[in-house]
Design a protein around this motif. Sequence first.
Motif, PDB file in Angstrom:
ATOM      1  N   ILE A  41      31.229  37.325 -18.540  1.00 15.72           N
ATOM      2  CA  ILE A  41      30.917  37.381 -19.972  1.00 15.72           C
ATOM      3  C   ILE A  41      30.714  38.822 -20.410  1.00 15.72           C
ATOM      4  CG2 ILE A  41      29.973  35.098 -20.309  1.00 15.72           C
ATOM      5  CD1 ILE A  41      27.236  36.191 -19.770  1.00 15.72           C
ATOM      6  N   SER A  42      30.875  39.021 -21.699  1.00  9.29           N
ATOM      7  CA  SER A  42      30.685  40.365 -22.251  1.00  9.29           C
ATOM      8  C   SER A  42      29.193  40.663 -22.312  1.00  9.29           C
ATOM      9  CB  SER A  42      31.279  40.430 -23.651  1.00  9.29           C
ATOM     10  OG  SER A  42      30.476  39.649 -24.521  1.00  9.29           O
ATOM     11  N   ARG A  43      28.896  41.939 -22.487  1.00  6.23           N
ATOM     12  CA  ARG A  43      27.510  42.350 -22.576  1.00  6.23           C
ATOM     13  C   ARG A  43      26.809  41.649 -23.739  1.00  6.23           C
ATOM     14  NH1 ARG A  43      27.333  48.424 -22.585  1.00  6.23           N
ATOM     15  NH2 ARG A  43      27.703  48.225 -20.367  1.00  6.23           N
ATOM     16  N   GLU A  44      27.494  41.506 -24.849  1.00  7.34           N
ATOM     17  CA  GLU A  44      26.898  40.881 -26.031  1.00  7.34           C
ATOM     18  C   GLU A  44      26.571  39.425 -25.748  1.00  7.34           C
ATOM     19  OE1 GLU A  44      28.784  44.366 -26.781  1.00  7.34           O
ATOM     20  OE2 GLU A  44      29.897  42.561 -26.229  1.00  7.34           O
ATOM     21  N   GLU A  45      27.525  38.732 -25.111  1.00  4.70           N
ATOM     22  CA  GLU A  45      27.293  37.315 -24.806  1.00  4.70           C
ATOM     23  C   GLU A  45      26.112  37.181 -23.855  1.00  4.70           C
ATOM     24  OE1 GLU A  45      31.071  36.427 -23.185  1.00  4.70           O
ATOM     25  OE2 GLU A  45      31.831  35.521 -25.034  1.00  4.70           O
ATOM     26  N   ALA A  46      26.063  38.051 -22.863  1.00  4.53           N
ATOM     27  CA  ALA A  46      24.963  37.996 -21.904  1.00  4.53           C
ATOM     28  C   ALA A  46      23.642  38.265 -22.592  1.00  4.53           C
ATOM     29  CB  ALA A  46      25.196  39.017 -20.788  1.00  4.53           C
ATOM     30  N   SER A  73      20.479  48.783 -22.741  1.00  4.15           N
ATOM     31  CA  SER A  73      20.756  50.188 -22.453  1.00  4.15           C
ATOM     32  C   SER A  73      21.796  50.304 -21.351  1.00  4.15           C
ATOM     33  CB  SER A  73      19.469  50.921 -22.089  1.00  4.15           C
ATOM     34  OG  SER A  73      18.744  50.222 -21.112  1.00  4.15           O
ATOM     35  N   ALA A  74      22.678  49.332 -21.274  1.00  9.18           N
ATOM     36  CA  ALA A  74      23.848  49.347 -20.388  1.00  9.18           C
ATOM     37  C   ALA A  74      23.499  49.440 -18.914  1.00  9.18           C
ATOM     38  CB  ALA A  74      24.796  50.489 -20.777  1.00  9.18           C
ATOM     39  N   ARG A 116      31.666  52.665 -14.739  1.00 10.24           N
ATOM     40  CA  ARG A 116      31.031  53.906 -15.165  1.00 10.24           C
ATOM     41  C   ARG A 116      30.083  53.670 -16.338  1.00 10.24           C
ATOM     42  NH1 ARG A 116      32.331  59.388 -14.314  1.00 10.24           N
ATOM     43  NH2 ARG A 116      34.480  59.108 -13.653  1.00 10.24           N
ATOM     44  N   SER A 117      30.385  52.632 -17.113  1.00 14.48           N
ATOM     45  CA  SER A 117      29.530  52.395 -18.271  1.00 14.48           C
ATOM     46  C   SER A 117      28.382  51.450 -17.953  1.00 14.48           C
ATOM     47  CB  SER A 117      30.367  51.809 -19.408  1.00 14.48           C
ATOM     48  OG  SER A 117      30.926  50.587 -18.973  1.00 14.48           O
ATOM     49  N   LYS A 118      28.248  51.071 -16.703  1.00 16.37           N
ATOM     50  CA  LYS A 118      27.147  50.187 -16.323  1.00 16.37           C
ATOM     51  C   LYS A 118      26.180  50.937 -15.413  1.00 16.37           C
ATOM     52  CE  LYS A 118      30.530  46.597 -16.741  1.00 16.37           C
ATOM     53  NZ  LYS A 118      31.778  46.547 -15.996  1.00 16.37           N
ATOM     54  N   GLY A 119      25.239  50.227 -14.803  1.00 15.11           N
ATOM     55  CA  GLY A 119      24.219  50.912 -14.016  1.00 15.11           C
ATOM     56  C   GLY A 119      24.790  51.760 -12.893  1.00 15.11           C
ATOM     57  N   ARG A 120      24.112  52.840 -12.596  1.00 16.75           N
ATOM     58  CA  ARG A 120      24.587  53.808 -11.619  1.00 16.75           C
ATOM     59  C   ARG A 120      24.783  53.216 -10.231  1.00 16.75           C
ATOM     60  NH1 ARG A 120      25.004  59.537 -10.980  1.00 16.75           N
ATOM     61  NH2 ARG A 120      26.425  59.516  -9.208  1.00 16.75           N
ATOM     62  N   SER A 121      23.927  52.257  -9.881  1.00 15.94           N
ATOM     63  CA  SER A 121      24.009  51.739  -8.518  1.00 15.94           C
ATOM     64  C   SER A 121      25.259  50.904  -8.285  1.00 15.94           C
ATOM     65  CB  SER A 121      22.782  50.890  -8.183  1.00 15.94           C
ATOM     66  OG  SER A 121      22.842  49.646  -8.863  1.00 15.94           O
ATOM     67  N   VAL A 122      25.988  50.556  -9.348  1.00 17.70           N
ATOM     68  CA  VAL A 122      27.203  49.769  -9.132  1.00 17.70           C
ATOM     69  C   VAL A 122      28.464  50.539  -9.492  1.00 17.70           C
ATOM     70  CG1 VAL A 122      26.188  47.479  -9.270  1.00 17.70           C
ATOM     71  CG2 VAL A 122      26.840  48.651 -11.368  1.00 17.70           C
ATOM     72  N   TRP A 123      28.368  51.847  -9.563  1.00 20.38           N
ATOM     73  CA  TRP A 123      29.568  52.654  -9.768  1.00 20.38           C
ATOM     74  C   TRP A 123      30.482  52.467  -8.568  1.00 20.38           C
ATOM     75  CZ3 TRP A 123      28.747  58.238 -12.025  1.00 20.38           C
ATOM     76  CH2 TRP A 123      28.279  58.127 -13.344  1.00 20.38           C
ATOM     77  N   GLY A 124      31.782  52.272  -8.840  1.00 20.15           N
ATOM     78  CA  GLY A 124      32.721  52.050  -7.742  1.00 20.15           C
ATOM     79  C   GLY A 124      33.897  52.998  -7.791  1.00 20.15           C
ATOM     80  N   PRO A 125      33.934  54.024  -6.957  1.00 18.51           N
ATOM     81  CA  PRO A 125      35.086  54.927  -6.958  1.00 18.51           C
ATOM     82  C   PRO A 125      36.306  54.237  -6.344  1.00 18.51           C
ATOM     83  CG  PRO A 125      33.542  55.541  -5.228  1.00 18.51           C
ATOM     84  CD  PRO A 125      32.907  54.410  -5.982  1.00 18.51           C
TER      85      PRO A 125
END
Lengths: 416, 604
Positions: free
Chosen positions: A180-185, A375-376, B89-98
């Motif tokens: 799901i998208s962030r908004e849906e979540a 906050s993503a 990259r736009s989510k939490g740092r601990s799940v960044w995947g190169p």
Amino acid sequence: MDPLRSRGDIIVARATAGGRSALAVVRLSGEGCAQLVEGRMGLDPGRLSGARRAVGLFRSGSGEALDQVVALSWKKGSSYTGEEMVEVICHGMDQAADRIVSAVVEEGGRAALPGEFTRRGLLSGSLTRLDVLVLGRRSAEGQGQGAAGATAGSLLRRLGEVERELEGRLEFGEQYGVGISREEAAAALSELLERATELEGVAAALERPARVVIAGPVNAGKSTLFNTLLGRERVVASQSPGTTRDWVSESAEVEGVTVRLVDTPGEAGGEHEEEAGRVCREEMTAGSDAVLWLSEGGASEPSGWIIDEGFEMLRVSSKTDLLRGPGVNLSCRTGEGLDEIRTWISRRVDLLPGLSEGMTEVRRHLEEAVSALSSAREDMACEEISEARRKLRGIVNGQRMEKAVEAALGMLCVGK
Amino acid sequence: MSGSRRGLAWDVIVVGGGHAGIEAALACRRLECSALLVTGRCARIGEMSCNPAIGGIAKGALVREVDCLGGSMGEAADRTRLHFRMLNRSKGRSVWGPRAQVDAEAYARMQAGALAREGVTVLEDEVVALHGPVGGVDGIVCARAGAVTGAAVVLATGTFLGGRLFRGEETWAGGRFGDFSAMALESDLRARRFHVKRFKTGTSPRVLRESIRFDRMARQPGEGEYSFSFGRAGPDRGSEPCWVTRTSRDTRRVALDALDRSPLFCGKIEGKGPRYCPSFEDKAVRFAEKEEHIVFVEPMGAGSQAMYLNGLSTSLPLDAQQAMLATIPGLEEARILQPGYAVEYTLLDPEEFDACMLVRKEPKLLVAGQVCGTSGYEEAAGLGVLAGLNAGRIARGEHPVQLERSESYIGVMADDLSSRSWCEPYRLFSSRAENRMHLREENADRRMVPVAMSWGLARGEDVRRVDRLERDISRIRALLEGTRKGVAGTQLCRRPSTGRAELLGVWPELAQEDVRAVEAILLDERYSGYIDRALRRIDQRRQLESVSLESVADFSCIEEICIEAREILGRMRPRTLGEAASLAGVRPSDLDGLLLHLGRGCST
């Protein structure tokens, strides 16, 4: 009836009280109930279970039209009972609902026992013990069932779903566009947060301190024990029998547990006993309140109302510096037996240890999750949801709830 | 062939030249053991059977862990990279995947080169059996070279054991397209009574670059630079774009029409495929509501004419594959160079090996890679390093070692694989690790280099780099213990909204410090609460695993658990809570219920 063996039956009952009302609900549960209703309504197989709702004429086995109804269905795993379920909403004339029930029974269904739907929910794990306690309390207070979606069981299930969806988004979102998208979540989480807050309120209300009633014949030493446990001279205890006239209740700390101690007038049989029984049925709740039956030297047998209502009871033989008897031997003068009584009280009545605090923590974790998501920080949101689920699981099926759950189930009527 | 110190032919023999075998052999050489790698075809060493990419979520961190243990995958990927993206990259740092797309051919050559450089002897031959009695395996038997003995043997046969390929109605023996199938060795393992099972995996078609209409697709440029090997591979290379297109309802229809000729749906393939990497026909059947699936068109090499179609794994007949492509924008006229196919293969049951990758009933035999039930090059490399390390230790007369699941993805993987039965190929996800907030690609060297050092695997430059970094970190931490502008340094670091810029606002002198050090502290602090919690959970889980269920006479009476669980437990009769946890269909809430019933309160 052995719940395990009868599990396969389709059960049916009116879910709403009799009498005049605009609508009535007939509830069915069990594998194949959707198909059964489809048959009675002349629908194509799978129509009701697929679309989840259908409108049409409900007919009896002989083809007679009983009523125009709306049928709603739930799949196994996402219903109140955890089984496949159908609710048929018909007009509130008694006849229609009853005849629909009969028609179902003719098709192979069975009339449900009181509380049987709830019992199935508990067995399947879709309802937690906490949910049953709440139901029992609501029943006792004459309230309706409350919002169907607001159970702790469904909150647990939905939290699990949202967590899985978010994890899916983390692992596959960018590569495969799933999850799901962030908004849906965020929307889903906000709704679950509301439910958790509601449950927090419910937990607080449930956590009224249990009552410990000190009962027994006249002059058994009840008031003395009451004062001793309370730690102060609240009631007048004197040698002359019949000193206490009214029920007195006070809040006390017993081994860290808050209870309400209740001192009672002595029972001299007959009308006093009836009176005691009546007051207890009104005031106390089986399974969460307890009775100390006190008699001098243990000479007197516990009254019928204690046994009949199924209260937890500890037999105490008092004034044992003079005479010894069955049960715990108590002497307020020497202090013998006091510790044992205190321990028994605290163990019997601390029914829902940490429930309220636990629910507050669950709610806080969900608040953190919502904030992290906005906050993503999906990774933190997942952790918070995971922790909320774990804590929730830990409090909704408490071990000591067993008896109280049985008592609550006993209070439910047919259709619940 | 040079000999070893112990009078045996070799210290360690590695069977298989895939991603697991390569890392195992290299690890042995770092421990100064002689290593013989036996492969059916030298030219295919390091070949990428399907997707020409290295890294991803959790996998990227894993590649760095392998690198820190002396492995070569990271550097090879850096040197042959065509395209890079940092996932999440736009989510939490601990799940960044190169994740890097690499030149497949160049990558394989680079790995073969690493073997040669480190002094691994490569023998091209077919291994037809293990050598030695049951319980006393001490080598291998080759078709041409005969018996070869060693102090330890690592089995890294990938998908070759009893490999069978499928496409449409055709089927033929093979471990990979164009390669033989290790039938004899498979028979030998079965004869030795190893518990085995069958899995399947698949690959997508490769098409001719010229025949693709790129103007009908979306272009995905590479972004940023990254070095799996912490800068060892030198300056960054240019980047080639990837392309994105989508399947449609028509594609789905083609797949469904051809299902009767699909080996998967005709029951010809028994093995279970990876749920998370399903073939397209799988997706068509399972996700009826989903009309479109993404397809990534990935370059296979700078000098290569082939493009890989990521997301179209299939074993449908050739004409169906062609028909599917005709429905996909940009691929309407695509010429298939190598069709997609499925391979079914034999692997070992987890009860056969432990978390050191050592086979339980054979003190000199180890396993790594897909033959243990993993999928993916990175997973294979991770297990390869561990198996190689322990093979070397056994050859030197030392006891084997394990990695903690709280400290590395390799640890999580080895523990997961050896402790419960999986019904499909195991793929690494970040959520498999309780402590994923700690297992970041960013701190892989801080986590792994110290252990690598204690085992003799670490490179001097890695040790020096980590040493300097830790000293910087200590110094900066000491500074942040204080308070400024009414805020304690560590408190400020804990707030998720605090980045380097915010920190410099209050502590401007940190501008001179190594950016990596500052960032490391910020991340450690930010995640510290979660990490503490995860460590506690791992600990509790370990304790609970040994809780005995012997006292339970009748599971059907336990009211605390739901009915399904009661039936499963009654049927399987696990002896401990750990065993119960490994049963399919038993959920965490059921385990809680069991604990409640046993009077032990709740697990968490």
